[in-house]
Design a protein around this motif. Structure first.
Motif, PDB file in Angstrom:
ATOM      1  N   ILE A   7     106.446 -93.645 -11.804  1.00 32.63           N
ATOM      2  CA  ILE A   7     106.629 -92.955 -10.525  1.00 32.63           C
ATOM      3  C   ILE A   7     105.554 -92.302  -9.380  1.00 32.63           C
ATOM      4  CG2 ILE A   7     108.429 -92.143  -9.513  1.00 32.63           C
ATOM      5  CD1 ILE A   7     109.490 -91.600 -11.900  1.00 32.63           C
ATOM      6  N   LEU A  44     115.294 -91.910  -9.794  1.00 34.34           N
ATOM      7  CA  LEU A  44     114.467 -93.071 -10.998  1.00 34.34           C
ATOM      8  C   LEU A  44     114.319 -92.312 -12.115  1.00 34.34           C
ATOM      9  CD1 LEU A  44     111.728 -94.057  -7.683  1.00 34.34           C
ATOM     10  CD2 LEU A  44     113.129 -95.715  -9.658  1.00 34.34           C
ATOM     11  N   ALA A  50     110.850 -94.741 -17.990  1.00 33.46           N
ATOM     12  CA  ALA A  50     109.722 -93.424 -16.856  1.00 33.46           C
ATOM     13  C   ALA A  50     108.727 -91.682 -17.801  1.00 33.46           C
ATOM     14  CB  ALA A  50     110.488 -93.004 -15.206  1.00 33.46           C
TER      15      ALA A  50
END
Length: 233
Positions: A7, A44, A50
């Motif tokens: 990210i 996110l 992630a």
């Protein structure tokens, strides 16, 4: 090589584009999200997969260090790399406190960035050598660790012996004790008459056994359980 999911949090579109190009074309990475909105960033981070977040310390939309703290609580498995506009010891110290895995100025080279992302994704804690090279910062970190057990009611309860069992070997406890006193890997290796790589292997084992992502968290965990103590020098 397995793809690393990243990210990017940066307010400059051109800088973001350069990072994305570097990581995806050269670093075996996939950028899974970009934003400067705190709510979007946290959303996110909640998505599965992630692994690394690159966080601009100079964000104008929010307090980057507070955001880093929230990210560590929300997704402790995700490594945070702080990218700062300029050298700043106070920001470095605060980055350590919120659990960042690495800290670089924004003039980092493409090769350094790729290496940093790959290493923090393996669970390495790159901020430590930077800290130990700056005695004033190292001193502040150790002082914070000294004060932590006294400031934490939970820590006091644990160190009373209710959870005194340690999953660590005696050598791993010894290495944690050296880390808590501000020793670098090389200094630990020299003191224990073992190789640098052996020290790194022990640290990797410690992090895995304690289910923590960095050396500072491992030291805090050990202090709270009474396995080690930091003596004033």
């Amino acid at each position: 090589m397995e793809t690393i999911r990243v990210i990017i949090v940066d307010e400059q579109p051109l800088f973001r584009e350069g990072i994305r190009y570097t990581l995806e074309r050269l670093g075996h990475c996939t950028v899974v999200g970009e934003s400067t909105n705190p709510a979007e960033i946290l959303a996110l981070a909640r998505e599965p997969g992630a692994e690394v977040i690159l966080l601009d310390a100079g964000l104008k939309s929010t307090d980057a260090l507070e955001l880093a703290r929230q990210l560590r609580q929300l997704a402790p498995q995700m490594a945070i790399v702080i990218l700062t506009p300029s050298e700043d010891e106070e920001r470095l110290f605060q980055s350590i406190k919120v659990g960042a895995a690495a800290y670089y100025t924004r003039n980092i080279s493409s090769e350094e960035l790729i290496e940093a992302v790959q290493r923090v994704n393996r669970g390495e804690y790159l901020i430590n050598d930077e800290v130990l090279a700056r005695p004033q910062i190292a001193s502040r970190v150790l002082q914070s660790l000294r004060e932590l057990p006294m400031a934490s009611h939970d820590g006091a309860a644990e160190s009373d012996g209710k959870e005194s069992y340690s999953p660590l070997s005696s050598r791993e406890i010894e290495i944690l004790d050296y880390i808590a006193r501000g020793n670098s890997n090389k200094e630990i290796a020299k003191s224990l008459k073992i190789s640098d790589q052996t020290v790194k292997n022990h640290i990797t084992s410690i992090l895995k056994k304690l289910a923590v992502n960095d050396r500072t968290a491992a030291v805090v965990h050990a202090l709270r359980h009474g396995w080690i103590k930091i003596q004033d020098t």
